[in-house]
Design an enzyme around this catalytic site. Structure first.
Site, short mmCIF file in Angstrom:
data_model
loop_
_atom_site.label_atom_id
_atom_site.label_comp_id
_atom_site.label_asym_id
_atom_site.label_seq_id
_atom_site.Cartn_x
_atom_site.Cartn_y
_atom_site.Cartn_z
N ARG A 102 -7.98 -0.90 -0.47
CA ARG A 102 -9.34 -1.34 -0.19
C ARG A 102 -9.28 -2.44 0.87
O ARG A 102 -8.57 -3.43 0.70
CB ARG A 102 -9.98 -1.89 -1.45
CG ARG A 102 -11.33 -2.46 -1.17
CD ARG A 102 -11.96 -3.07 -2.39
NE ARG A 102 -13.24 -3.63 -2.02
CZ ARG A 102 -13.68 -4.80 -2.45
NH1 ARG A 102 -12.97 -5.51 -3.28
NH2 ARG A 102 -14.85 -5.23 -2.07
N ASN B 97 -6.01 -3.17 -4.41
CA ASN B 97 -7.10 -4.03 -3.94
C ASN B 97 -6.53 -5.45 -3.88
O ASN B 97 -6.44 -6.13 -4.90
CB ASN B 97 -8.27 -3.94 -4.92
CG ASN B 97 -9.46 -4.77 -4.48
OD1 ASN B 97 -9.38 -5.52 -3.51
ND2 ASN B 97 -10.56 -4.64 -5.20
N HIS C 284 -19.80 -2.87 0.05
CA HIS C 284 -19.88 -1.99 -1.13
C HIS C 284 -20.03 -0.52 -0.71
O HIS C 284 -20.54 0.30 -1.48
CB HIS C 284 -21.10 -2.33 -2.02
CG HIS C 284 -20.97 -3.60 -2.80
ND1 HIS C 284 -22.04 -4.42 -3.03
CD2 HIS C 284 -19.91 -4.18 -3.41
CE1 HIS C 284 -21.65 -5.46 -3.75
NE2 HIS C 284 -20.35 -5.34 -3.98
N LYS D 250 -5.21 -6.20 -7.49
CA LYS D 250 -5.52 -5.23 -8.55
C LYS D 250 -4.94 -3.88 -8.15
O LYS D 250 -4.89 -3.55 -6.96
CB LYS D 250 -7.04 -5.09 -8.71
CG LYS D 250 -7.69 -6.35 -9.21
CD LYS D 250 -9.18 -6.10 -9.46
CE LYS D 250 -9.91 -7.42 -9.63
NZ LYS D 250 -11.16 -7.50 -8.91
N ARG E 69 -23.86 -16.03 -5.59
CA ARG E 69 -24.33 -16.10 -4.20
C ARG E 69 -25.86 -16.09 -4.17
O ARG E 69 -26.50 -15.36 -4.93
CB ARG E 69 -23.81 -14.91 -3.40
CG ARG E 69 -22.33 -14.98 -3.13
CD ARG E 69 -21.87 -13.75 -2.32
NE ARG E 69 -20.58 -13.31 -2.80
CZ ARG E 69 -20.18 -12.05 -2.84
NH1 ARG E 69 -20.96 -11.08 -2.39
NH2 ARG E 69 -19.00 -11.75 -3.32
N GLU F 74 -25.20 -0.53 -14.63
CA GLU F 74 -24.75 0.47 -15.59
C GLU F 74 -25.03 0.08 -17.05
O GLU F 74 -25.02 0.93 -17.93
CB GLU F 74 -23.24 0.70 -15.44
CG GLU F 74 -22.87 1.38 -14.14
CD GLU F 74 -21.38 1.32 -13.85
OE1 GLU F 74 -20.58 1.30 -14.80
OE2 GLU F 74 -21.02 1.29 -12.65
N GLU G 53 -15.11 3.33 -7.61
CA GLU G 53 -14.55 3.02 -6.29
C GLU G 53 -13.08 3.43 -6.21
O GLU G 53 -12.65 3.98 -5.20
CB GLU G 53 -14.73 1.53 -5.99
CG GLU G 53 -16.20 1.19 -5.76
CD GLU G 53 -16.48 -0.29 -5.77
OE1 GLU G 53 -16.51 -0.88 -4.69
OE2 GLU G 53 -16.67 -0.86 -6.86
#
Ligand code: ADP
Length: 418
Positions: A90, A12, A179, A19, A240, A333, A384
């Site tokens: 990604r 990513n 997402h 990452k 945001r 979560e 993901e």
């Protein structure tokens, strides 16, 4: 011939960080993960986490290529590099061109570049990581997995802005959604967990992390989502604003004398939970502060929940019936408080919160948090990386069934000089 399981490297790549996670191609827990951070700065470094041990390597040039070369050297020392059979990347924006994950070819790279105007911060950064991997490991297939792809099934009425349609035709201005990887994996897991019919279900997924979006999923397909042309639309997020009367933008420019760049920074980096609370973008911090009576923290949580409940209710109108609301992402979560507040606001749907289960389903534990139903409320941790790895393995023709290295990959999808 080796009998060690094949591996997938998931990358990513952002503008200042990269990452990575190494996973078995057939599924299962990560073998190694980490991040290259502060890329482009003097303090650039690579952090690798493996078996509970953290290794930190300072980078000299501090660019993506050096970070990847250092990672590959580390993997080689651990005898893992030869087992990496595919790399999954990604990519934030796939525009209308990419409706699913794809094997990377020169044409795919050109197409990702072509939609970069829609994600000027994200797509070029993904391409830098992707091209650096191609150069370093030219024999390993690469797969691109797009945040937008899952939402390409939205009907036109859901993705069209009420603007002169020349703006869509000439500039691609429409709603794309993001997402998608999380919404896809979490909705599929919820169908399994709740025993729903894969071909006949209606679900709303709320992915609540630092970025947040909610999606209506009908029979496994996205039919509406809260993010739009960019990840700024929709829910209140860490920093945001989410939905805003665009008249505010003109007003700020006219009366406040702010430049467009300043307004973009305000809406992307200084708003949301941070701007509302004047304290933090982090939900945990705000919950603790709200308990102490901090008015900004209390307001931030209330506005977050109000917007979320309003959007969940709105998304349900894209479904013939609502079977389930699914919470995921760091807040979804872990925050039993946000979940309880949200379900209380959704009283019109008849949710009956199971308080015991709501406080138990945290820290990666999945499960139902309401009684009776439908609709039911459920917590499903997102994965993901797992889905990117699964797509990459499938497209490279490896994975669960065989799971062993039986021959070298003869098929070199692309060699690119960049
Ligand atoms: P990202 O979008 O960067 O991947 P995450 O999905 O990790 O972010 O979500 C980060 C958010 O999750 C933060 O607001 C954090 O406070 C929140 N969070 C994590 N654990 C908890 C918790 N136990 N209670 C409330 N919020 C939590």
């Amino acid at each position: 011939m080796s009998h060690s399981p094949r591996l997938v490297l998931v990358v990513n790549s952002g503008s200042s960080s990269l990452k990575f996670t190494v996973l078995p191609a057939g599924g299962g827990a990560a073998i190694l993960s980490g991040v290259a951070e502060c890329l482009g700065l003097a303090e650039a470094r690579l952090i690798v986490k493996e078996n509970g041990v953290k290794t930190i390597v300072d980078l000299v040039r501090g660019d993506h290529a050096e970070a990847l070369a250092t990672l590959f050297a580390h993997l080689d020392e651990d005898a893992l590099l030869d087992r990496v059979a595919v790399i999954g990347h990604r990519v934030v924006h796939g525009g209308e061109r990419f409706t699913e994950s794809v094997l990377v070819t020169p044409r795919v790279i050109a197409d990702i570049e072509a939609v970069s105007a829609l994600a000027p911060l994200h797509n070029p950064a993904a391409l830098i990581g992707l091209c650096a991997c191609l150069e370093a490991l030219p024999g390993v297939p690469q797969v691109a997995v797009f945040d937008t792809a899952f939402h390409q099934t939205m009907p036109r009425a859901a993705w069209t802005y009420a603007l002169p349609q020349a703006l869509y035709r000439d500039h691609g201005i429409r709603r794309y959604g993001f997402h998608g990887t999380s919404h896809r994996c979490v909705s599929a897991r919820a169908v399994d967990l709740l025993g729903l019919d894969p071909d006949d279900h209606g679900i709303v997924v709320a992915h609540l992390g630092n970025g947040a979006s909610a999606t209506a999923v009908l029979d496994g397909r996205s039919v509406d989502t809260t993010m739009g042309l960019t990840p700024l639309e929709g829910l209140v997020m860490g920093t945001r604003s989410g939905d805003l009367d665009v008249g505010v933008v003109a007003h700020l420019a006219r009366v406040g004398g702010r430049s467009l760049a300043e307004i973009e920074t305000l809406l992307n980096k200084e708003s949301g939970l941070l701007g509302l609370s004047g304290l933090s973008s982090d939900c945990r911090t705000l919950e603790a502060a709200a308990d102490e009576g901090h008015p900004g923290a209390i307001l931030a949580l209330e506005v977050f929940v109000h917007r979320l409940a309003r959007h969940i209710g709105g998304l349900a109108t894209s479904l013939p019936r609502l079977d389930a609301v699914v919470f995921t992402g760091g807040i979804g979560e872990n925050s039993s408080r946000i979940r309880a507040m949200t379900l209380a606001r959704l009283a019109a749907f008849g949710f009956d919160l199971d308080e015991t289960s709501n406080v138990t389903c945290v820290g990666g534990r999945e499960g139902r948090i309401s009684r009776g139903g439908p609709p039911v409320a459920v917590v499903v941790p997102t994965d993901e990386e797992g889905l990117i790895a699964a797509d990459a393995a499938r497209l490279a023709g490896i994975g669960g069934a065989e799971g062993m290295v039986v021959e070298e990959i003869a098929d070199v999808p692309v060699r690119l000089a960049v």
